[in-house]
Design an enzyme around this catalytic site. Structure first.
Site, short mmCIF file in Angstrom:
data_model
loop_
_atom_site.label_atom_id
_atom_site.label_comp_id
_atom_site.label_asym_id
_atom_site.label_seq_id
_atom_site.Cartn_x
_atom_site.Cartn_y
_atom_site.Cartn_z
N SER A 146 0.85 -1.19 0.00
CA SER A 146 0.00 0.00 0.00
C SER A 146 0.88 1.23 0.00
CB SER A 146 -0.89 0.03 1.24
OG SER A 146 -1.52 1.29 1.35
N TYR A 160 -2.71 -0.72 10.11
CA TYR A 160 -2.66 -0.97 8.67
C TYR A 160 -1.26 -0.65 8.12
CZ TYR A 160 -4.26 -1.01 3.78
OH TYR A 160 -4.42 -1.29 2.45
P1 NDP Z 1 -11.54 -5.49 -1.23
O1 NDP Z 1 -11.99 -5.34 0.17
O2 NDP Z 1 -12.28 -4.87 -2.33
O3 NDP Z 1 -11.31 -7.04 -1.56
C1 NDP Z 1 -10.59 -7.81 -0.63
C2 NDP Z 1 -10.38 -9.20 -1.16
O4 NDP Z 1 -9.61 -9.91 -0.19
C3 NDP Z 1 -11.67 -9.95 -1.35
O5 NDP Z 1 -11.53 -10.82 -2.45
C4 NDP Z 1 -11.81 -10.72 -0.05
O6 NDP Z 1 -12.52 -11.93 -0.17
C5 NDP Z 1 -10.36 -11.04 0.23
N1 NDP Z 1 -10.14 -11.31 1.64
C6 NDP Z 1 -10.30 -10.47 2.70
N2 NDP Z 1 -10.04 -11.11 3.85
C7 NDP Z 1 -9.71 -12.39 3.52
C8 NDP Z 1 -9.37 -13.53 4.25
N3 NDP Z 1 -9.29 -13.52 5.59
N4 NDP Z 1 -9.10 -14.67 3.57
C9 NDP Z 1 -9.19 -14.71 2.24
N5 NDP Z 1 -9.52 -13.66 1.48
C10 NDP Z 1 -9.79 -12.50 2.11
O7 NDP Z 1 -10.02 -4.91 -1.20
P2 NDP Z 1 -9.11 -4.26 -2.34
O8 NDP Z 1 -9.28 -4.95 -3.61
O9 NDP Z 1 -9.27 -2.80 -2.25
O10 NDP Z 1 -7.67 -4.57 -1.72
C11 NDP Z 1 -6.84 -5.61 -2.17
C12 NDP Z 1 -5.44 -5.39 -1.60
O11 NDP Z 1 -4.97 -4.10 -1.99
C13 NDP Z 1 -5.41 -5.41 -0.07
O12 NDP Z 1 -4.22 -6.03 0.36
C14 NDP Z 1 -5.39 -3.92 0.28
O13 NDP Z 1 -4.82 -3.70 1.53
C15 NDP Z 1 -4.56 -3.37 -0.87
N6 NDP Z 1 -4.74 -1.94 -1.10
C16 NDP Z 1 -5.94 -1.42 -1.50
C17 NDP Z 1 -6.06 -0.07 -1.74
C18 NDP Z 1 -7.33 0.57 -2.17
O14 NDP Z 1 -7.40 1.80 -2.21
N7 NDP Z 1 -8.37 -0.17 -2.53
C19 NDP Z 1 -4.92 0.84 -1.56
C20 NDP Z 1 -3.70 0.19 -1.18
C21 NDP Z 1 -3.64 -1.14 -0.96
P3 NDP Z 1 -14.12 -12.06 0.19
O15 NDP Z 1 -14.84 -11.54 -1.02
O16 NDP Z 1 -14.35 -13.48 0.41
O17 NDP Z 1 -14.35 -11.19 1.37
#
Ligand code: NDP
Length: 251
Positions: A146, A160
């Site tokens: 991030s 975070y």
């Molecule tokens: P979302 O919340 O949109 O999606 C998260 C994804 O991770 C979903 O597919 C969810 O699955 C899965 N997930 C969450 N917890 C678990 C778990 N315990 N086990 C398995 N799968 C899990 O997040 P983003 O797409 O925004 O984020 C993706 C990555 O990018 C993360 O690491 C986030 O920290 C990082 N990020 C995002 C930013 C942003 O602005 N969006 C900025 C910087 C970094 P399910 O559908 O089953 O819940």
């Protein structure tokens, strides 16, 4: 797509954690577009994950949605084993699944700390550990960090930011350890990306836009493009690196 109809990742098998939504789903689809068979893990979003897998299958690749709670070490190991057993190989690991728990330091609980560190830090380590038993020469690990790991531009991010900064050490250590085997490990730092976690219409969206140089949110596909570069042939000499895809958030 090349002139003879093959694509860069033809024959490769990719595992994208948290591939049911957001950046992970965009990345899974992009890697499939580039030719890979792609397994996506999820925790609760079975329907969304199955949809991503179905789209991949409709592209002529194999898509597979696998439930694996990143907070559960055995589930992580079992997921990697299941991929290796089904496909007989694993070429690309994308550590994407993550949770964003924000709040004033005094209000964050032990359970919050456990959750964030388990999903955002321990799971990428465990996935890399399990994957390293299967990755061969040319293997790739990309972890999604991030922009907050490098520039903590607002309060409330103690947990975070801690979790995302830890991935810098993990990535460098993986690069050193797996480099002799011809395997690369890199970290992509997204800026504000329009997803369920951080919607472009959310309460802090305008503030985040102002923190970027480009003045806008990014799309999951823009992060996926960076991952595609790192896992493709053109990225072969890049390892231990951090690539910001953040609209200039860190500038
Ligand atoms: P979302 O919340 O949109 O999606 C998260 C994804 O991770 C979903 O597919 C969810 O699955 C899965 N997930 C969450 N917890 C678990 C778990 N315990 N086990 C398995 N799968 C899990 O997040 P983003 O797409 O925004 O984020 C993706 C990555 O990018 C993360 O690491 C986030 O920290 C990082 N990020 C995002 C930013 C942003 O602005 N969006 C900025 C910087 C970094 P399910 O559908 O089953 O819940």
């Amino acid at each position: 797509m090349t002139m003879n109809g093959t694509t860069a990742l033809d024959g490769k098998v990719a595992l994208v954690t948290g591939g049911s939504r957001g950046i992970g789903a965009a990345t899974a689809l992009r890697l499939a577009e580039d030719g890979a068979d792609v397994v996506v893990t999820y925790q609760g979003g079975a329907e969304a994950a199955e949809e991503v897998a179905a789209k991949i299958t409709a592209m002529g690749r194999t898509g597979w949605a696998l439930r694996a709670d990143s907070a559960d070490p055995q589930a992580v190991r079992d997921a990697v084993t299941a991929v290796a057993e089904r496909f007989g190989r694993l070429d690309i690991l994308v550590n994407n699944a993550g949770v964003g728990v924000l709040g004033p330091i005094g209000e964050l609980t032990d359970a919050d700390a456990d959750r964030v560190l388990e999903v955002n830090v321990r799971a990428p380590f465990l996935f890399a550990q399990a994957a390293s038993a299967h990755l061969a020469e040319g293997g790739r690990i990309v972890t999604i960090g991030s922009c907050i790991a490098k520039r903590v531009a607002f309060p409330g991010a103690t947990l975070y930011a801690t979790s995302k900064a830890a991935l810098i050490g993990l990535t460098k250590a993986l690069a050193r350890e797996l480099g002799p085997r011809g395997i690369t490990a890199n970290l992509v730092h997204p800026g504000p990306i329009d997803t369920d976690m951080n919607p472009a219409g959310g309460p802090s969206a305008d503030f985040q836009r102002e923190l970027t140089a480009l003045g806008r949110f990014g799309a999951g596909a823009e992060v996926a493009a960076a991952v595609a570069y790192l896992v493709g042939e053109d990225g072969r000499y890049v390892t231990g690196a951090e690539l910001a895809v953040d609209g200039g958030f860190a500038a």
